[in-house]
Design an enzyme around this catalytic site. Structure first.
Site, PDB file in Angstrom:
ATOM      1  N   ASP A   1     -30.180  39.055  32.435  1.00 31.37           N
ATOM      2  CA  ASP A   1     -29.105  40.025  32.218  1.00 31.37           C
ATOM      3  C   ASP A   1     -28.962  40.441  30.752  1.00 31.37           C
ATOM      4  O   ASP A   1     -27.905  40.901  30.348  1.00 31.37           O
ATOM      5  CB  ASP A   1     -27.778  39.446  32.738  1.00 31.37           C
ATOM      6  CG  ASP A   1     -26.717  40.521  32.913  1.00 31.37           C
ATOM      7  OD1 ASP A   1     -27.084  41.672  33.192  1.00 31.37           O
ATOM      8  OD2 ASP A   1     -25.523  40.220  32.754  1.00 31.37           O
TER       9      ASP A   1
ATOM     10  N   CYS B   1     -24.867  44.190  55.823  1.00 31.94           N
ATOM     11  CA  CYS B   1     -23.416  44.422  55.730  1.00 31.94           C
ATOM     12  C   CYS B   1     -22.835  44.941  57.043  1.00 31.94           C
ATOM     13  O   CYS B   1     -21.633  44.803  57.288  1.00 31.94           O
ATOM     14  CB  CYS B   1     -23.107  45.439  54.627  1.00 31.94           C
ATOM     15  SG  CYS B   1     -23.376  44.814  52.963  1.00 31.94           S
TER      16      CYS B   1
ATOM     17  N   CYS C   1     -18.998  46.600  58.069  1.00 25.46           N
ATOM     18  CA  CYS C   1     -17.929  46.076  57.218  1.00 25.46           C
ATOM     19  C   CYS C   1     -17.752  46.926  55.959  1.00 25.46           C
ATOM     20  O   CYS C   1     -18.724  47.304  55.300  1.00 25.46           O
ATOM     21  CB  CYS C   1     -18.234  44.641  56.820  1.00 25.46           C
ATOM     22  SG  CYS C   1     -17.018  43.898  55.711  1.00 25.46           S
TER      23      CYS C   1
ATOM     24  N   CYS D   1     -10.882  47.761  46.707  1.00 25.04           N
ATOM     25  CA  CYS D   1     -10.988  48.168  45.304  1.00 25.04           C
ATOM     26  C   CYS D   1      -9.708  48.854  44.845  1.00 25.04           C
ATOM     27  O   CYS D   1      -9.307  49.875  45.407  1.00 25.04           O
ATOM     28  CB  CYS D   1     -12.177  49.102  45.094  1.00 25.04           C
ATOM     29  SG  CYS D   1     -12.346  49.645  43.370  1.00 25.04           S
TER      30      CYS D   1
ATOM     31  N   CYS E   1     -14.155  51.276  37.456  1.00 29.61           N
ATOM     32  CA  CYS E   1     -14.213  49.847  37.789  1.00 29.61           C
ATOM     33  C   CYS E   1     -13.432  49.043  36.755  1.00 29.61           C
ATOM     34  O   CYS E   1     -13.694  49.142  35.556  1.00 29.61           O
ATOM     35  CB  CYS E   1     -15.669  49.399  37.828  1.00 29.61           C
ATOM     36  SG  CYS E   1     -15.884  47.623  38.075  1.00 29.61           S
TER      37      CYS E   1
ATOM     38  N   CYS F   1     -12.911  41.655  37.326  1.00 29.24           N
ATOM     39  CA  CYS F   1     -12.215  41.894  38.598  1.00 29.24           C
ATOM     40  C   CYS F   1     -13.100  41.359  39.703  1.00 29.24           C
ATOM     41  O   CYS F   1     -14.256  41.766  39.832  1.00 29.24           O
ATOM     42  CB  CYS F   1     -11.953  43.390  38.791  1.00 29.24           C
ATOM     43  SG  CYS F   1     -11.143  43.801  40.362  1.00 29.24           S
TER      44      CYS F   1
ATOM     45  N   CYS G   1     -13.707  42.837  45.024  1.00 29.37           N
ATOM     46  CA  CYS G   1     -14.731  43.223  45.995  1.00 29.37           C
ATOM     47  C   CYS G   1     -15.652  42.065  46.339  1.00 29.37           C
ATOM     48  O   CYS G   1     -16.171  41.985  47.463  1.00 29.37           O
ATOM     49  CB  CYS G   1     -15.516  44.432  45.492  1.00 29.37           C
ATOM     50  SG  CYS G   1     -16.427  44.172  43.956  1.00 29.37           S
TER      51      CYS G   1
ATOM     52  N   CYS H   1     -15.740  39.442  50.573  1.00 28.88           N
ATOM     53  CA  CYS H   1     -16.971  39.556  51.367  1.00 28.88           C
ATOM     54  C   CYS H   1     -16.980  38.497  52.474  1.00 28.88           C
ATOM     55  O   CYS H   1     -16.841  37.302  52.197  1.00 28.88           O
ATOM     56  CB  CYS H   1     -18.188  39.384  50.462  1.00 28.88           C
ATOM     57  SG  CYS H   1     -19.761  39.483  51.366  1.00 28.88           S
TER      58      CYS H   1
END
Length: 372
Positions: free
Chosen positions: A132, A186, A189, A196, A212, A239, A242, A246
């Site tokens: 990253d 997914c 869903c 959000c 965001c 945050c 989201c 899940c």
């Protein structure tokens, strides 16, 4: 080769990696076009480095032409408690799960280097490691390597660890046997999209960073846009909404890496304590934490927005104290917080501060219409 791969997998587990997969560096020819569209639409906000490194970011081979294979690895950072529970306790600050302890870059990079060294010694191949900090699109590569799939919230989802995986990559010029890519799972869903608070997803699998909260309170260098301040609530760094909703998180496990589990003092920090921090105190509290990278000013900006959303009048004096801060980012946020908590005290303070204010954005805070 199978013996080498088995040795690498075993060593990865011993080093603390929870997921391991291999893909070809040419496995995702769709990435350049996806990146181009996102940049054209401005979804990267003021993360100029994304546009500046677009050519190298768009393909592993644009970054390293000789690379043939990519080993993708995941480290689980699953929390012990529901990270959304703290949102209701408005006098406390909510820090994203990943930032409640040590900087994961420091933890993972050493492990990656050790595993890459093993590969280099056994095969004679060249290797490069990424976590990253370079223009590498780890999530789609991890999907191609079978670690999981990019969910509708754009984060990698794993059947074993839900949305809680840190990713790292080892590129090599060796041609390794690849794993099967993971199918998107997914279904119908839309929980991550629906929760959000700022509607940051233009469509499933697409993220507009400009909306965001994690981008706004970490990457964004200016004032938090007025339209998003109330929605920010007490989220002072990142945050997790989201990620936390899940359904695949029901299979998630608590991280086995102690340095990735929440520190007691960062799991339920009080806004009053955070708002009092000077620069030295900030650096001391967040030594070794990714939070330290945003600096004292941006951190106080976030804390003061949370103070303004708290409804806690015992915090009013802390907002007043920051009206004379050196940093205009802090002064502006303190004005907003004070006007939210105690309009009369804000009106009285305005007479003392507005006339001598040299920063236009701060002056505008005194007269701006309050949202929420």
């Amino acid at each position: 080769m199978p013996k080498l791969i088995a040795e690498l997998r075993a060593r990865a587990v011993a080093l603390g990696f929870d997921s391991f997969g291999i893909t070809s560096t040419a496995a995702r020819p769709d990435l350049p076009e996806k990146l181009r569209l996102a940049l054209e639409r401005g979804w990267h906000g003021d993360m100029d480095w994304m546009a500046e490194t677009a050519e190298r970011r768009s393909s592993p081979n644009a970054l390293w032409p000789e690379a043939k294979s990519a080993i993708l690895l995941g480290v689980n950072y699953g929390p012990e408690r529901d990270p959304l529970a703290l949102l209701a306790e408005k006098s406390l600050g909510t820090i994203s799960v990943y930032a409640r302890n040590r900087d994961y870059h420091e933890i993972i990079k050493g492990k990656l280097k050790e595993l890459a060294g093993l590969l280099a010694r056994r095969s004679g191949a060249d290797v490069k490691v990424f976590v990253d900090t370079a223009p590498v699109m780890e999530k789609p590569l991890a999907e191609a390597a079978g670690l999981g799939w990019q969910g509708k919230h754009t984060v990698l989802v794993s059947r074993d660890f839900g949305s809680w995986l840190f990713l790292g990559a080892i590129f090599t010029d060796a041609e390794l046997p690849v794993d099967a890519p993971h199918a998107e799972s997914c279904g119908s869903c839309t929980r991550c999209l629906d929760i959000c608070p700022t509607q940051a997803f233009p469509a499933p699998f697409q993220l507009d960073a400009r909306r965001c909260l994690a981008y706004l309170n970490i990457e964004h260098k200016g004032p938090i846009p007025a339209e998003f301040r109330v929605a920010m609530g007490n989220r002072i760094y990142g945050c997790d909404d989201c990620l936390a909703v899940c359904p695949w998180n029901k299979f998630a496990k608590v991280s086995r890496e102690a340095r990735l589990r929440a520190r007691d003092d960062l799991e339920r920090p009080h806004l009053a304590d955070l708002a009092r921090l000077d620069d030295g105190g900030f650096r001391s509290l967040f030594a070794g934490s990714p939070i330290k990278r945003i600096g004292h000013g941006r951190f106080l900006r976030n804390v003061l927005i949370a103070v303004g959303n708290s409804g806690d009048d015992t915090l009013t004096s802390l907002a007043e104290t920051r009206l004379g801060a050196d940093d205009p980012l802090v002064r502006g946020a303190s004005i907003w917080a004070l006007r939210r908590l105690a309009p009369e005290r804000a009106d009285a303070a305005r007479q003392d501060y507005e006339t001598d204010e040299a920063d236009d954005t701060v002056r505008a805070e005194w007269t701006a219409e309050l949202s929420g």
